[in-house]
Write an enzyme that holds these catalytic residues in place. Structure first.
Site, PDB file in Angstrom:
ATOM      1  N   GLY A  42     -75.106 -57.251  42.803  1.00 41.82           N
ATOM      2  CA  GLY A  42     -75.807 -55.981  42.685  1.00 41.82           C
ATOM      3  C   GLY A  42     -77.304 -56.161  42.605  1.00 41.82           C
ATOM      4  O   GLY A  42     -78.021 -56.046  43.597  1.00 41.82           O
ATOM      5  N   GLU A  60     -86.283 -45.009  40.776  1.00 42.86           N
ATOM      6  CA  GLU A  60     -84.898 -44.832  40.335  1.00 42.86           C
ATOM      7  C   GLU A  60     -84.785 -45.080  38.831  1.00 42.86           C
ATOM      8  O   GLU A  60     -84.131 -44.326  38.113  1.00 42.86           O
ATOM      9  CB  GLU A  60     -83.978 -45.790  41.097  1.00 42.86           C
ATOM     10  CG  GLU A  60     -82.525 -45.659  40.662  1.00 42.86           C
ATOM     11  CD  GLU A  60     -81.583 -46.590  41.411  1.00 42.86           C
ATOM     12  OE1 GLU A  60     -82.068 -47.478  42.141  1.00 42.86           O
ATOM     13  OE2 GLU A  60     -80.352 -46.427  41.257  1.00 42.86           O
ATOM     14  N   GLY A  87     -78.602 -49.061  38.282  1.00 46.11           N
ATOM     15  CA  GLY A  87     -80.022 -49.114  38.639  1.00 46.11           C
ATOM     16  C   GLY A  87     -80.684 -50.384  38.134  1.00 46.11           C
ATOM     17  O   GLY A  87     -81.904 -50.454  37.962  1.00 46.11           O
ATOM     18  N   GLU A 106     -80.286 -56.513  31.210  1.00 47.66           N
ATOM     19  CA  GLU A 106     -80.727 -57.911  31.264  1.00 47.66           C
ATOM     20  C   GLU A 106     -81.687 -58.122  32.439  1.00 47.66           C
ATOM     21  O   GLU A 106     -82.689 -58.822  32.316  1.00 47.66           O
ATOM     22  CB  GLU A 106     -79.507 -58.828  31.385  1.00 47.66           C
ATOM     23  CG  GLU A 106     -78.603 -58.821  30.143  1.00 47.66           C
ATOM     24  CD  GLU A 106     -77.825 -57.516  29.931  1.00 47.66           C
ATOM     25  OE1 GLU A 106     -77.529 -56.819  30.938  1.00 47.66           O
ATOM     26  OE2 GLU A 106     -77.534 -57.162  28.778  1.00 47.66           O
TER      27      GLU A 106
END
Lengths: 381, 280
Positions: free
Chosen positions: A134, A244, A365, A369
């Site tokens: 991701g 975002e 989004g 971390e």
């Protein structure tokens, strides 16, 4: 609620419109839509007709003008008075899908992909995340190979908001070599042979917003759908991330505002041991802590949004705002459930749903971390 | 058509629980404490603006104005926001008559509005049937009396017949009534005038379907509203009699709701309704 340091009369007027819209068009059905896991598609033309869909987008592309501060003000009213986070985020997927097209697209691309979304006729989605990764965008694996006037796309995307319904998908693909230098943005339209929607994903929260897996198999997309220059997509993605993250921070503030209000309402109504819950110092102090953390997250979010709209590069600050806001919403929703006691664990109470909705924010989004990694990098630790 | 819409800024009825009345002599408060309350336009006046806009446009191309709608309020500078809101919704001009609440009653407002009517020269005055704060429902009828114009109250449907007359459907006690009224006239409206079929006006094709309710103001209209004319007049300069005919002697909050009781049988319910509540 709105802070005059950051919001003008224009914001106040706009908030009134969004509030009225939310009470009329969202609130009456909010619980039913969330429980059914359905996004009401006919809400989109209504949002467009009311001028809400176009807030934050230039009038030149069919939008209504305004900047990110207006977008956040509207989203907050929709969440607080519509009481359905899923509906609001589902109707806001264009907030991440369109900006790369608006910034880097040709007039023809804007006419074809942006205007119909602004008019509420089409749904747009952004597809970056893949099953194998991701936040690590530079490693994405979906390939697009040039073949004459087309690109041939192969790969999978997942966790795509509005993915099951999207007509226009802004997809991040690898057109070049390894790393961030080989990434491009291309638009794939629904119905393109080789583009299929895998399945609607079952989620913890955001039920009224659909999330999907997308599959591209030998999917031929016209080269005219490439946004901007080939292999220059990474920067567009990174620029989009800051916006975002601020939108997500704004969502957190809105959700916490609603949870806090629900908690106050319940604490005043509910009686125990001969007085209302708010008659107990321990409950009042919980509410005071919630209000304080909410005020702090709101202030930071507002500040970073303002600096962003004034043109400052805010990658690190946006990551900070997101983490502060997600920590805050996690705690505020948890405490709102706690104040509701057994009822807070019941699906018919809004705070139960907000608690589940809130869990997305430290993940979506860019995880908490990853935000800290961005901050570390920018601050030079 | 030129339409004048009198408009009032009221305390948001949804925050009615925030209303505080400080206790004074005889248990009556000298005033209502308004600090911390939220204000909004009187909803019935918003319906009037919506109806006025529909009477002055072609609904299929509402950006091109075919008439003029002026909104007017009597109040302090804080009411400018309410007027700007109406301008954003689509009204063309605004007038504020500078005055404080303590200087006003319904009759003074009606006299001030009559002067504004003389200056603006509208064909029609369209206003809410009442305001949701004081609920007196007097301004419209008093204004019509002062102007010597015909009036129709509680309108739920307005048709512009195009020959200087309106066909107005109004809600009465015994049912609905259709009234043909010659312009200039005063019409007070209910919420249903803002429903889809609330207004019929020739430039808008009969096939056009308005959305129910007051239209939303998009951001560009909100921004443009800042540039639309807003004229401020002083109550004293209008040359109206400013003697109060209504004086508020004191205020008290409505009694707190008493706890309910649960009844076990229908017989017990009937007995309580008859003998305790004396409702039947």
């Amino acid at each position: 609620m709105p802070n005059p340091l950051y919001e003008s009369e224009i914001h106040a007027r706009l908030r009134e419109q969004a509030r009225r819209f939310a009470k009329k068009e969202i609130a009456p059905n909010a619980h039913a839509w969330e429980e059914a896991g359905i996004f009401p598609r006919d809400l989109l033309p209504k949002l467009a007709a009311a001028g809400i869909m176009g807030v934050g987008y230039p009038e030149a592309v069919g939008g209504g003008g305004g900047d990110l501060s207006h977008v956040l003000a509207v989203a907050e009213e929709l969440v607080v008075h519509g009481e359905s986070v899923g509906t609001v985020v589902g109707s806001g997927s264009h907030g991440i899908a369109l900006p790369p097209i608006i910034r880097g697209g040709t007039p023809a691309q804007i006419d074809r992909f942006v205007r119909p979304v602004m008019a509420g006729q089409k749904i747009s989605a952004l597809a970056i995340t893949e099953p194998s990764g991701g936040s690590d965008v530079a490693s994405l694996q979906t390939r697009a190979v040039r073949d004459g006037d087309h690109y041939v796309i192969d790969g999978d995307k997942t966790f795509i908001t509005s993915g099951t319904r999207a007509d226009v998908v802004t997809v991040a693909v690898r057109t070049g070599g390894e790393g961030h230098g080989g990434i491009s943005m291309i638009v794939v339209e629904k119905g393109t042979p080789g583009f299929t929607v895998g399945k609607k994903l079952e989620k913890m929260g955001w039920w009224a917003s659909d999330t999907a897996e997308l599959r591209f198999e030998n999917c031929r997309v016209p080269a005219a759908n490439l946004i901007g220059e080939e292999n220059a997509g990474f920067l567009a993605i990174m620029m989009n991330f800051a916006t975002e993250r601020l939108m997500l921070a704004g969502n957190c503030v809105a959700i916490a505002e609603l949870a806090h209000r629900k908690a106050i309402e319940y604490a005043k109504e509910r009686a125990a041991f001969g007085k209302s819950l708010s008659g107990f110092q321990v409950v009042r102090h919980k509410l005071a802590d919630m209000a304080s953390k909410l005020a702090a997250a709101r202030a930071l979010t507002n500040e970073v949004v303002q600096r962003h709209t004034q043109g400052e590069q805010v990658a690190s600050l946006a990551a900070m705002a997101k983490n502060v806001a997600t920590d805050m919403v996690t705690e505020v929703c948890d405490q709102a459930v706690q104040i509701h006691g057994g009822y807070g664990y019941m699906r018919e109470y809004v705070v139960e749903r907000l608690y589940r909705d809130a869990r997305l924010y430290p993940i979506g989004g860019g995880t908490r971390e990853i935000m800290n990694e961005i901050i570390s990098k920018f601050e030079g630790y | 058509m030129k339409i004048l819409v009198p408009f009032k800024r009221v305390a948001d009825p949804e925050n009615a629980n925030k209303v505080k009345v400080p206790v004074g002599a005889n248990g009556l408060g000298p005033k209502i404490e308004t600090t911390g309350m939220e204000f909004k336009p009187n909803p019935f006046d918003e319906y009037a603006v919506e109806a006025a806009l529909r009477l002055t446009e072609n609904g299929t191309a509402p950006k091109a104005r075919l008439g003029e709608v002026t909104v007017v309020t009597v109040g302090g500078p804080e009411a400018d926001q309410t007027l700007r809101g109406a301008l954003a919704t689509g009204a063309d001009k605004a007038v504020r008559v500078e005055a404080t609440d303590e200087q006003l009653d319904g009759a003074i407002i009606a006299r001030a509005l009559a002067k504004v009517v003389a200056q603006v020269g509208p064909d029609l005055v369209l206003l809410g049937k009442q305001t949701v704060d004081t609920d007196s429902a007097q301004t419209g009828p008093m204004l019509a009396e002062l102007l010597g114009w015909p009036q129709v109250t509680f309108a739920v449907q307005i048709t512009n017949e195009g020959n200087g007359s309106l066909l107005v459907t109004r809600n009465g006690d015994g049912g609905v009534q259709k009234v043909r009224v010659k312009l200039p006239a005063v019409v007070t409206v209910e919420d249903r005038v803002s429903y889809s079929g609330g207004v019929t006006s020739p430039p808008t094709p009969a096939t056009h379907k308005y959305a129910d309710g007051v239209r939303f103001a998009p951001l560009p209209a909100i921004m443009q509203a800042k540039k639309k004319p807003l004229e401020v007049k002083k109550l004293a300069d209008l040359g109206v009699d400013t003697a109060l005919s209504v004086k508020y002697l004191g205020f008290e909050p409505p009694p707190a709701r008493k706890a309910g009781v649960k009844v076990k049988t229908v017989a017990e319910l009937v007995d309580k309704l008859k003998n305790e509540a004396k409702a039947i």
